[in-house]
Design a protein around this motif. Structure first.
Motif, PDB file in Angstrom:
ATOM      1  N   ASN A 101       0.401   9.551   3.782  1.00  0.00           N
ATOM      2  CA  ASN A 101      -0.782   9.465   4.638  1.00  0.00           C
ATOM      3  C   ASN A 101      -0.487   8.720   5.940  1.00  0.00           C
ATOM      4  N   MET A 102       0.684   8.133   6.063  1.00  0.00           N
ATOM      5  CA  MET A 102       1.026   7.417   7.287  1.00  0.00           C
ATOM      6  C   MET A 102       1.036   8.341   8.499  1.00  0.00           C
ATOM      7  N   GLN A 103       1.502   9.568   8.297  1.00  0.00           N
ATOM      8  CA  GLN A 103       1.591  10.498   9.426  1.00  0.00           C
ATOM      9  C   GLN A 103       0.211  10.889   9.953  1.00  0.00           C
TER      10      GLN A 103
ATOM     11  N   ALA B 251       8.537   3.419   2.227  1.00  0.00           N
ATOM     12  CA  ALA B 251       7.805   4.667   2.447  1.00  0.00           C
ATOM     13  C   ALA B 251       8.643   5.901   2.143  1.00  0.00           C
ATOM     14  N   VAL B 252       9.932   5.857   2.447  1.00  0.00           N
ATOM     15  CA  VAL B 252      10.760   7.060   2.319  1.00  0.00           C
ATOM     16  C   VAL B 252      11.478   7.168   0.978  1.00  0.00           C
TER      17      VAL B 252
ATOM     18  N   LEU C 140       0.814  -1.206   0.000  1.00  0.00           N
ATOM     19  CA  LEU C 140       0.000   0.000   0.000  1.00  0.00           C
ATOM     20  C   LEU C 140       0.852   1.262   0.000  1.00  0.00           C
ATOM     21  N   ILE C 141       1.941   1.253   0.755  1.00  0.00           N
ATOM     22  CA  ILE C 141       2.738   2.474   0.878  1.00  0.00           C
ATOM     23  C   ILE C 141       3.792   2.609  -0.217  1.00  0.00           C
ATOM     24  N   GLU C 142       3.706   1.766  -1.217  1.00  0.00           N
ATOM     25  CA  GLU C 142       4.565   1.959  -2.383  1.00  0.00           C
ATOM     26  C   GLU C 142       4.186   3.239  -3.127  1.00  0.00           C
TER      27      GLU C 142
END
Length: 217
Positions: free
Chosen positions: A93-95, A125-126, A84-86
């Motif tokens: 949106n994780m924050q 994510a980064v 999902l966080i690719e």
């Protein structure tokens, strides 16, 4: 309003009979929309009643933290979260979803597979994403990642920690400076490095990889 619902509302207005029959509306055929065109995945999910990516991300983290699920089930949840966080939007949106701190907490799990997946998710994510690079720095994950990369007993954990560090420091000087400070003296650069100079960054990461590979599992 949820972004998906917002786009769905906009799409509905643009494709309503009133809009199509409005003489003031554009007559350019290229501007006409066919059914479903212009909707992103979030809007389609909202239309179909399925969970949004944000909901799936929260569900994944809830499963990862659940004391009632098996390790295999948690790893499936971790795999879902990593996919999902690719996308940059989901990573960013994780924050607001409050996922960075619980993700960092998994770096110190007793289970090597959980540490490995947490580092992997951070690296994903980064990557090429300064907003998420800032969040990883702020949450205080860099010292833990450096320790995992150099000292963890599991080779796969070390490998994913190096991956996360490599993704975090590229084109982001604040993270590169913290990594340099956290390294043991024999690996610490003798001068400040340029985070935008990939040759310099690669030299540092290669040194970390070499030190990591010498750690026996």
């Amino acid at each position: 309003m949820d972004p998906g619902m917002n786009q769905l509302l906009k799409w509905s207005i643009e494709n309503s009979d009133v809009t199509r029959n409005d003489p003031t509306a554009s007559t350019d055929p290229k501007a006409e929309r066919t059914s479903g065109q212009g909707l992103n995945a979030e809007a389609i999910k909202a239309l179909m009643g399925g969970p949004s990516d944000a909901e799936l991300m929260k569900q994944s983290m809830a499963a990862i933290e659940s004391p009632d699920l098996s390790l295999d089930q948690k790893l499936v949840a971790f795999d879902n979260l990593e996919q999902l966080i690719e996308t940059v939007d989901n990573a960013n949106n994780m924050q607001p979803l409050g996922l960075w701190t619980p993700l960092k907490d998994q770096l110190t799990s007793d289970q090597a597979d959980m540490r490995r997946m947490a580092a992997w998710c951070m690296g994903t994510a980064v990557q090429n994403n300064q907003q998420s690079q800032e969040r990883l720095l702020v949450v205080g994950a860099i010292p833990i990642l450096v320790k995992l990369a150099l000292q963890d007993s599991d080779s796969q954990v070390r490998r994913k920690a190096v991956y996360a560090i490599s993704s975090e420091v590229r084109n982001y000087s604040p993270a590169l400076n913290v990594v340099a400070q956290e390294l043991p003296e024999d690996l610490r650069p003798s001068r400040s490095l340029d985070a935008g100079d990939m040759e310099e960054v690669d030299t540092l990461i290669d040194a970390i990889k070499e030190a990591s590979s010498k750690k026996m599992s």
